[in-house]
Design a protein around this motif. Structure first.
Motif, short mmCIF file in Angstrom:
data_model
loop_
_atom_site.label_atom_id
_atom_site.label_comp_id
_atom_site.label_asym_id
_atom_site.label_seq_id
_atom_site.Cartn_x
_atom_site.Cartn_y
_atom_site.Cartn_z
N THR A 179 -3.07 4.84 5.09
CA THR A 179 -2.59 5.04 3.81
C THR A 179 -2.77 5.31 2.95
O THR A 179 -2.95 6.38 2.33
N SER A 230 0.41 4.56 -2.95
CA SER A 230 0.62 5.80 -2.54
C SER A 230 1.65 7.15 -3.04
O SER A 230 1.28 7.58 -3.44
N TYR A 289 -7.05 2.41 -5.66
CA TYR A 289 -6.12 3.18 -6.23
C TYR A 289 -5.86 3.94 -7.82
O TYR A 289 -5.24 4.57 -8.70
N SER A 337 0.89 -1.07 -0.14
CA SER A 337 0.08 -0.22 -0.14
C SER A 337 1.29 1.32 -0.31
O SER A 337 0.47 1.77 -0.57
N TYR A 338 1.77 1.08 0.76
CA TYR A 338 2.71 2.04 0.56
C TYR A 338 4.04 2.60 -0.65
O TYR A 338 3.48 3.54 -1.03
N THR A 375 -2.79 9.22 1.18
CA THR A 375 -2.63 9.75 -0.06
C THR A 375 -3.48 10.76 -0.56
O THR A 375 -2.92 11.61 -1.10
#
Length: 409
Positions: free
Chosen positions: A296, A225, A256, A221-222, A300
């Motif tokens: 996260t 982002s 995303y 997830s990072y 974002t």
């Protein structure tokens, strides 16, 4: 350790990263390996949590200290309760002694387990004397942490009569339950999940086999982002991931896309392509099935100066910290207009982002990692940055690989 993060020379990011095995899958498979010693594991997580889990499973008696590892607390409670001849006190950090365990303990005692509270009713530390469990019918509230449910399901095959679990109410963490059952299926353990009823059959032995742990989607997830905050044309490769993932956090690929990031599956890896800027002003998403990515996503949105309304976050109150309150405090420092309830987060689009803010991490690995991608937008400090070792020991090295300045202080 405090780190000072500075923006990369260019926000056009091109890199390939190897992400360690899923913490969620690793902890489940480690417990199954303790029940069936002929199982082998590849790509096991190198996280503190997985190491604590493995160490705890090797104990026969005495004090088992799992520190901040909530999953280990839940899984080991069920494991020790169902293992004859094991006599332990299960404890952890100060925060762990504030995280409830009563629902799981009550369910195990209903099955015949011998567990008592050492200090405060409903909370660790707990004293467990392993017993042979023959009862198999038990019920749990359906809206609790899936780890309580998985703890029972993982130990069920070792019980004389398996388990018949009835979930009361609306189930909120289906992907994690399905992950557990899928792993049992891989081992040839019969199970069913129909409506609110889950059954797991007993199995004394399984065939020799190797289980390969998929890399961790929560850790991915990072990088999602960072891709979202990067320039169009950026590409980040991550391995090893599967299109048919067992992990609920794989919903990242869908979320995303709203931020202009496409996910391309190539062999055993994914590539994150920043193809366009977000086309929406407000992201609305129910994260009941993937609460670990809430921090996260909120960060974002803040970095992209978007609004968001995130729901289904009721389990975040009892994580390593109260994650909703922590997000409220830390995002506000950066200039955010944010409000939280006990299960929702609402963020208004920011007009600016404050520089050189020091983010407190509250002994929570996800607070440190969720805020790090803001380095693409501003200079930022992360306090107690070593907390990332709980799930992602290589995190700061990987951030430097992406070109972000990581300066220890």
């Amino acid at each position: 350790m405090k780190v000072h993060l500075t923006p990369p020379e260019s926000n056009h990011i091109l890199a390939n990263i190897k992400v360690t095995g899923s913490k969620s899958e690793s902890n489940r498979i480690l417990l199954l390996q303790a029940l069936y010693s002929n199982i082998k594991i590849e790509n096991v997580s190198n996280s503190d949590d997985a190491q604590v889990m493995a160490k705890g499973l090797a104990m026969v008696d005495g004090v088992v200290d799992i520190h901040h590892a909530g999953t280990a607390m839940r899984f080991l409670t069920a494991y020790f309760a169902t293992q004859e001849g094991k006599d332990v006190v299960l404890t952890g950090s100060q925060r762990m002694t504030e995280r409830p365990i009563k629902v799981l303990v009550a369910a195990l005692k209903e099955l015949g387990a011998e567990i008592s509270y050492v200090k405060n009713e409903g909370y660790p530390p707990i004293k467990i004397t392993g017993k042979k469990i023959t009862k198999n019918k038990v019920s749990l509230p359906a809206n609790i942490s899936s780890q309580y449910i998985s703890a029972l399901l993982l130990t069920a095959p070792s019980l004389e009569n398996g388990i018949a679990l009835e979930l009361i109410g609306k189930i909120t963490s289906v992907p994690y339950i399905k992950m557990t059952l899928a792993l049992l299926t891989q081992l040839g353990i019969e199970n069913s999940f129909e409506g609110n009823s889950i059954k797991v059959s007993p199995k004394k032995a399984v065939e020799n086999q190797t289980l390969i742990v998929e890399s961790d989607w929560s850790s991915a997830s990072y990088f999602y982002s960072i891709a979202a905050l990067s320039e169009i044309g950026s590409k980040i490769g991550l391995s090893s991931y599967k299109h048919d993932s067992l992990q609920g956090d794989s919903v990242l690929a869908e979320v995303y896309k709203e931020f202009g990031v496409d996910t391309v599956f190539i062999n055993n890896k994914i590539e994150l392509h920043k193809v366009k800027e977000p086309q929406i002003k407000t992201l609305e998403w129910d994260l009941a099935n993937a609460p670990d990515i809430a921090q996260t996503i909120a960060v974002t949105c803040f970095g992209l100066q978007m609004s968001c309304h995130l729901t289904g976050l009721h389990t975040l109150k009892i994580k390593e910290t109260d994650r909703l309150e922590a997000l409220d405090v830390e995002l506000s420092k950066l200039g955010a207009s944010i409000s939280v309830t006990d299960k929702t987060l609402t963020l208004n689009a920011a007009t600016s982002i404050n520089a050189d803010v020091a983010i407190a991490t509250y002994n929570d690995h996800r607070m440190a990692m969720a805020f790090a991608p803001l380095a693409l937008k501003t200079t930022i400090y992360i306090n107690d940055a070593e907390v990332v070792s709980k799930s992602f020991p290589d995190f700061w090295t990987d951030m430097a690989t992406l070109g972000i300045g990581v300066h220890e202080q």
